[in-house]
Design an enzyme around this catalytic site. Structure first.
Site, short mmCIF file in Angstrom:
data_model
loop_
_atom_site.label_atom_id
_atom_site.label_comp_id
_atom_site.label_asym_id
_atom_site.label_seq_id
_atom_site.Cartn_x
_atom_site.Cartn_y
_atom_site.Cartn_z
CB THR A 1 -1.03 -0.02 1.43
OG1 THR A 1 -0.15 0.15 2.93
CG2 THR A 1 -1.44 -0.92 1.17
CD GLU A 2 4.57 -0.50 0.47
OE1 GLU A 2 5.63 -1.14 1.27
OE2 GLU A 2 3.88 -0.55 -0.56
CB VAL A 3 1.12 3.55 -4.49
CG1 VAL A 3 0.06 2.87 -4.21
CG2 VAL A 3 1.31 4.87 -5.94
CB VAL B 1 1.41 7.21 2.52
CG1 VAL B 1 1.20 6.29 3.20
CG2 VAL B 1 2.77 5.56 2.13
CG LEU C 1 7.29 6.03 1.06
CD1 LEU C 1 7.20 5.50 2.00
CD2 LEU C 1 7.90 7.41 0.70
#
Length: 260
Positions: A134-136, A138, A140
């Site tokens: 799920t980094e995208v 935030v 990332l």
């Protein structure tokens, strides 16, 4: 061993638990160091034949890197004087572990937590837990765990998960490449014990040398891998466990492994 990671022996298995339930078992430096220490502890004990990795509670296996206090702090900084990131150290240690690593996924495994299960050898999960990177969401990208995602996921599915940040359920058919067994919550412990039991009654020497070899072969060309494999096979055949395995087969009896 830090309070963030606790261990207990269960027969021939060392159960390792990330103990940060209030933070959804998020990764920080103390957790990473605790997991490395737990793997060292497991390999130092010849009676331990497998490691089970899980998280405290039933909400999250591991929610990834701890975002507290903010994205400028751990785990998103690298010290110029010592650029060896603790997540990289942990993943390298998992790679080097010669014992089978089994993830008992008791809750959601997201971002770095998803990377941890991809770095394990086998996975048993609750069928309703969410998996993904799920980094995208935030700003990332799942940089540190990409090598492990690439081992497990087909390229286009990997890209879709990384670019959208969307999750999949462990019980969905498309999770079959990630999860060995997805079961209802009430069956998680029994299924994990069943799977681990199928590992701990096998030759410790065969498994340890096999895992060591596989880690090296993964990085080799086919010709180099074949040359290395024939050398390792000849060495393995000379171990006490191999001799015992041959004898037990010929005598039609269960083998008595020595781990040597």
């Amino acid at each position: 061993m830090s309070e963030e990671v606790i261990t207990r022996r269960q027969g021939a298995t060392l159960v390792v638990m990330i103990n940060r339930e209030s933070r959804r078992n998020a990764l920080n430096e103390a957790v990473a160091e605790g997991l490395v220490a737990a793997l060292d502890q497991a390999e130092a004990d010849p009676a331990v034949r497998a490691v089970t990795l899980t998280g405290a509670g039933d909400k999250a296996f591991c929610a990834g890197g701890d975002l507290k206090p903010n994205a400028d702090g751990t785990p998103f900084t690298i010290e110029a004087a010592d650029p060896r990131h603790y997540v990289a150290r942990l993943l390298r240690r998992m790679d080097a572990c010669r014992l089978p690593l089994v993830a008992r996924v008791n809750g959601h495994a997201l971002a770095g937590g998803f990377g941890l299960i991809c770095a394990c050898d086998l996975v048993v999960a609750r069928d309703d837990v969410l998996l993904g990177v799920t980094e995208v969401k935030v700003g990332l990208f799942p940089m540190m765990i990409l090598p492990y995602l690439m081992r497990v996921l087909p390229y286009r599915r990997l890209m879709e998960l990384c670019l959208t940040g969307e999750t999949i359920r462990a019980g969905d058919p498309e999770a079959a490449a990630i999860v060995n067994y997805a079961v209802p919550a009430g069956e998680l412990d029994a299924k994990t014990d069943w799977l681990v039991g199928r590992l701990t009654d096998k030759s410790p020497t065969g498994i340890r040398l096999g895992k060591q070899s596989l880690a090296k072969i993964r990085e080799m060309s086919t010709d180099t891998a074949l040359e290395y494999a024939q050398f390792m096979l000849a060495n393995m055949a000379r171990t006490e466990d191999a001799r015992e395995g041959f004898a037990a087969f010929a005598e039609k009896r269960p083998p008595a492994w020595t781990g040597r």
